[in-house]
Design an enzyme around this catalytic site. Structure first.
Site, PDB file in Angstrom:
ATOM      1  N   HIS A   1       3.375  30.548   6.310  1.00 59.01           N
ATOM      2  CA  HIS A   1       4.234  31.095   5.286  1.00 59.01           C
ATOM      3  C   HIS A   1       5.628  31.090   6.065  1.00 59.01           C
ATOM      4  O   HIS A   1       6.559  30.544   5.675  1.00 59.01           O
ATOM      5  CB  HIS A   1       3.675  32.352   4.934  1.00 59.01           C
ATOM      6  CG  HIS A   1       4.722  32.999   4.007  1.00 59.01           C
ATOM      7  ND1 HIS A   1       5.252  32.516   3.008  1.00 59.01           N
ATOM      8  CD2 HIS A   1       5.298  34.262   4.281  1.00 59.01           C
ATOM      9  CE1 HIS A   1       6.333  33.568   2.662  1.00 59.01           C
ATOM     10  NE2 HIS A   1       6.323  34.469   3.346  1.00 59.01           N
TER      11      HIS A   1
ATOM     12  N   HIS B   1       9.828  37.161   9.730  1.00 59.65           N
ATOM     13  CA  HIS B   1      10.261  37.794   8.788  1.00 59.65           C
ATOM     14  C   HIS B   1       9.072  38.959   8.324  1.00 59.65           C
ATOM     15  O   HIS B   1       9.478  39.922   7.720  1.00 59.65           O
ATOM     16  CB  HIS B   1      11.094  37.385   7.599  1.00 59.65           C
ATOM     17  CG  HIS B   1       9.810  36.806   6.695  1.00 59.65           C
ATOM     18  ND1 HIS B   1       9.645  35.314   6.709  1.00 59.65           N
ATOM     19  CD2 HIS B   1       9.300  37.428   5.636  1.00 59.65           C
ATOM     20  CE1 HIS B   1       8.686  34.912   5.872  1.00 59.65           C
ATOM     21  NE2 HIS B   1       8.529  36.182   5.110  1.00 59.65           N
TER      22      HIS B   1
ATOM     23  N   GLU C   1       6.713  44.056   9.147  1.00 64.28           N
ATOM     24  CA  GLU C   1       6.262  44.923   8.014  1.00 64.28           C
ATOM     25  C   GLU C   1       4.425  44.569   8.103  1.00 64.28           C
ATOM     26  O   GLU C   1       3.891  45.468   7.603  1.00 64.28           O
ATOM     27  CB  GLU C   1       6.608  43.941   6.619  1.00 64.28           C
ATOM     28  CG  GLU C   1       6.378  44.838   5.527  1.00 64.28           C
ATOM     29  CD  GLU C   1       6.696  44.346   4.321  1.00 64.28           C
ATOM     30  OE1 GLU C   1       7.517  43.220   4.226  1.00 64.28           O
ATOM     31  OE2 GLU C   1       6.488  44.724   3.229  1.00 64.28           O
ATOM     32  N   ASP C   2       4.191  43.558   8.518  1.00 59.00           N
ATOM     33  CA  ASP C   2       2.639  43.388   8.299  1.00 59.00           C
ATOM     34  C   ASP C   2       1.801  43.375   9.605  1.00 59.00           C
ATOM     35  O   ASP C   2       0.850  43.327   9.705  1.00 59.00           O
ATOM     36  CB  ASP C   2       2.345  41.544   7.955  1.00 59.00           C
ATOM     37  CG  ASP C   2       2.777  41.490   6.532  1.00 59.00           C
ATOM     38  OD1 ASP C   2       3.350  42.726   5.896  1.00 59.00           O
ATOM     39  OD2 ASP C   2       2.813  40.389   6.217  1.00 59.00           O
TER      40      ASP C   2
HETATM   41 MN    MN Z   1       7.027  36.622   3.407  1.00 58.75          MN
END
Ligand code: MN
Length: 761
Positions: free
Chosen positions: A69, A93, A97-98
């Site tokens: 992705h 990116h 967050e992940d």
């Molecule tokens: Mn994304």
């Protein structure tokens, strides 16, 4: 190159066998290498390894390794030829967050710039969009804030959303719909506003497919049919254009014929209630030439070949859109009667059209980011090019109320624009319907607040004059000018509205606070107290508490607004003894009918009591049906002023009483013409225009008591009338009638007819 079209309208792409991460990465490298041939691309490899490692065995819902992705997002970004930091940040990116990766680690490994970009993405990722309006505006604002700091974050976000939309089939249907809706609400308009039409169109088509899959399928099938049927016809047009252009020896002219986007066809069908069969211009043509001069010459060639459709020519070259889009648009009618839309632009303009803001964004002078100044405007000199972006940044600091913000966004962001020139030749974009006053506020709020008029193309006009694209506007100010409430009725830009509102709020609050304070003083006096003393003794807090206000100022304001009663508040702290005679301090007792200055006393209700002598303020001549206020005048009963009368502000607020229209005068069947109104009509110079106006007034049943005609220095007729009539409704009818006449510049109501000079007829 029109790359988006093949992607959005080719179903094969989304369902295509997925690439392995390594293949994607080498595709990315090749793409970056093509426009950054001399840069060291090792940070990309480092980011790829790092990202792949951190996302580890994580999979997308589609079953692919997660890292595919971010790699795809980075590949989309290369379309804009963005800098290495942006590409690196795109690869990373989702890492913060992940995965558990802290931002500091990104900064250590990849530098502050990349870390800031990743941080921006993480923050936007945490924004939760809901359909609820308030949330929407709030979130939009946060996102814009992120963008204002660095527009690259938004480019990455758009690429991120585009890839997610391309691969959305893997998600369950309800989730798909929600994401598609959000994309239509937020991201597609944003891409459009940034001028990134390539992404905008693809996003819209992908959304249509999710939201209205039946429509999408139908369009697709029908277009496929029409396409084959019409291939010959497209080729024919294309060839004709090419031959003709060659005849006039255009260098490197390229002609494209292309099917229009599904979403734009769909929109047209909905907006104009058309069946698919009735949409004729399914195909658009584009001519790309070398220079601006060539554009206009090519237009001449086209218009010589086929008749242009009136009203469809648009010159976005002379007047670029705010997002810098440039092109000539025309629609011509072909011999078979079918229209064809043709856009003409240079290669450079074409590039701008595909990449929008990104094509102009300069990364070179960004420096290392080490000593970035705090002011985002100074940090991003290119913001100057994007007036609307600057506006956004101002709004989001000025607008605390999310609903106002949403209104602002709706009005200014998505409506059609007009373009106005300053006397120096600068172009200012304003929403459709903007007035001279809007323009003034757009130049500077200090100018807007003191505007008394404007010169449009050299002629003096009133501030409410609506502007047209191409007008040259110079603003006339006067230090004595003050904004009034009715300004809000004719400004259209959010900026002007907000500035006026906030000015009025401050003024109003100030006035109310003062008035409230003196009402309280009065109430205290009546009970034998002294307000200052009470406050010194510390009773202020109790008062505010009883009034349920957070402080004394708020309480005074609330009394001044009439929401609270000073006597009542005081009475709760110091309960009154029954024995003490109450002089009922207000209206009626003073209003002995001493001098019989006759006025229509019936028809006005004073503080709930009838039969009080009533006069109407000569300064403002209120009309039945209007908002009014009353003031006790010694020996003369109550004088009624308009609620907005500026003279009344000078009167003693303690003498103010509530008044309202009653009975016949309140509306339905008012007696004939007992009230005065003064109006001024500005007309263009034309024989007979005066007669038209007077006839119109008479037709509404009003009497003209006096008229005063002058010709202004710029040859406008200034007609002042004193009328007798029976109420506001009648005056409004006169306005409507006169405004609809020819050659009328403006009609306005004047406070009074006093400052009259000149010829009296
Ligand atoms: Mn994304």
């Amino acid at each position: 190159m029109d790359s988006t079209k093949s992607q959005s309208q080719n179903d094969g792409k989304t369902g295509a066998p997925s690439s392995t991460p390594d293949l994607l990465f080498s595709e990315l490298q090749t793409a970056v290498r093509s426009y950054l041939p001399n840069q060291d691309l090792s940070p990309l490899e480092k980011a790829y390894k790092f990202g792949a490692n951190r996302h580890g065995p994580q999979l997308r819902v589609s079953g692919e390794p997660y890292i595919t992705h971010p790699l795809n997002v980075a590949i989309i970004l290369t379309r804009f030829k963005v800098d290495l930091a942006s590409i690196t940040a795109a690869i990373l990116h989702d890492v913060v967050e992940d995965t558990e990766t802290p931002l500091t680690e990104i900064e250590q490994l990849f530098g502050k710039q990349v870390a800031d970009l990743v941080d921006g993405m993480t923050k936007i990722g945490k924004i939760e969009f809901r359909s609820n309006q308030e949330r929407l505006a709030e979130n939009f604002r946060k996102m814009l804030f992120a963008m204002a700091k660095d527009v690259r974050v938004i480019l990455i976000k758009l690429a991120d959303r585009l890839h997610n939309m391309r691969t959305i089939e893997a998600l369950p249907p309800p989730k798909r719909r929600r994401i598609a809706q959000e994309t239509l609400d937020i991201y597609a308009p944003l891409a459009s506003r940034l001028g990134i039409y390539g992404i905008k169109s693809e996003l819209e088509d992908l959304c249509l497919r999710q939201m209205k899959s039946d429509v999408y399928k139908e369009l697709k099938a029908k277009i496929a049919v029409k396409k084959t049927q019409r291939m010959a016809s497209i080729e024919e047009v294309k060839e004709k254009l090419e031959t003709e252009l060659k005849k006039y020896s255009f260098q490197n002219a390229i002609v494209y014929g292309r099917p229009k986007h599904f979403f734009s066809i769909y929109k047209k069908m909905v907006e104009r209630h058309l069946a698919f069969e009735d949409v004729h211009d399914l195909f658009a043509f584009r001519i790309i030439v070398g220079t601006v001069k060539d554009c206009y010459e090519a237009l001449g060639v086209v218009h010589a070949m086929w008749k242009p459709m009136p009203g469809r020519f648009k010159d976005y070259i002379a007047m670029p859109k705010a997002n810098l889009y440039q092109s000539l648009h025309t629609t011509v009618i072909r011999p078979n009667g079918e229209p064809a839309e043709i856009q003409i632009r240079t290669h450079e303009m074409h590039e701008t059209c595909e990449s929008g803001i990104a094509a102009h964004w300069s990364y070179k002078d960004k420096g290392s980011g080490s000593n970035a100044p705090a002011d985002p405007k100074a940090q991003n000199p290119d913001l100057k090019k994007f007036a609307w972006l600057r506006q956004m940044m101002e709004w989001q600091t000025e607008l605390k109320d999310p609903e106002e913000f949403l209104e602002a966004v709706k009005v200014d962001l998505f409506d059609d624009e007009i373009f106005i020139f300053t006397p120096k030749g600068d172009v200012i974009g304003l929403p459709h319907g903007a007035t001279a006053l809007d323009f003034a506020f757009n130049v500077h709020s200090a100018i807007g607040l003191t505007t008394v008029g404007a010169k449009v193309n050299g002629r003096i006009v009133p501030i409410k004059k609506k502007l047209k694209s191409g007008d040259i506007v110079e603003i006339l100010t006067s230090p004595g000018q003050k904004p009034s409430k009715d300004w809000l009725n004719f400004v259209t830009s959010a900026r002007a509205k907000n500035k006026i509102r906030s000015y009025l709020r401050t003024q109003q609050r100030d006035k109310s606070r003062k008035m409230g304070r003196s009402l309280m003083e009065q109430a205290c006096e009546a009970r034998g107290f002294d307000l200052d003393k009470l406050l010194k003794q510390g009773h202020g807090e109790a008062m505010a508490k009883i009034a349920k206000e957070s402080g004394l100022d708020d309480m005074f304001a609330s009394i001044g607004y009439g929401k609270q009663d000073a006597k009542e508040i005081l009475g709760k702290i110091f309960p009154e003894k029954e024995s003490k005679p109450d002089q009922e301090g207000s209206a009626v007792s003073i209003a002995q009918p001493a001098i019989s200055k006759t006025g229509p006393s019936e028809g006005i209700l004073v503080s709930g009591i009838e039969n009080v002598l009533v006069n109407f303020g000569r300064c403002c001549n209120p009309l039945p049906g209007e908002d009014i206020q009353g003031f006790i005048t010694r020996g003369r009963g109550v004088t009624v002023h308009r609620a907005s009368c500026p003279r009344a502000l000078d009167l003693d607020p303690q003498r103010r009483v509530m008044v309202q229209w009653t009975g016949a005068l309140s509306g339905e069947n008012p007696p004939k013409g007992t009230h005065h109104a003064y109006i001024r009509v500005i007309t263009r110079d034309r024989p007979g225009v005066l007669a038209d106006v007077t006839l119109a007034i008479a037709a509404c049943g009003a009497n003209i008591q006096r008229a005063n005609i002058q010709v202004s220095s710029d040859l406008l007729g200034v007609l002042d009338f004193e009328l007798t009539l029976n109420g506001l409704a009648q005056l409004q009818a006169i306005f409507r009638k006169v405004e609809s006449l020819q050659d009328i510049v403006s009609v306005e109501r004047r406070i009074s007819g006093r400052q009259q000079n000149g010829r009296v007829i």
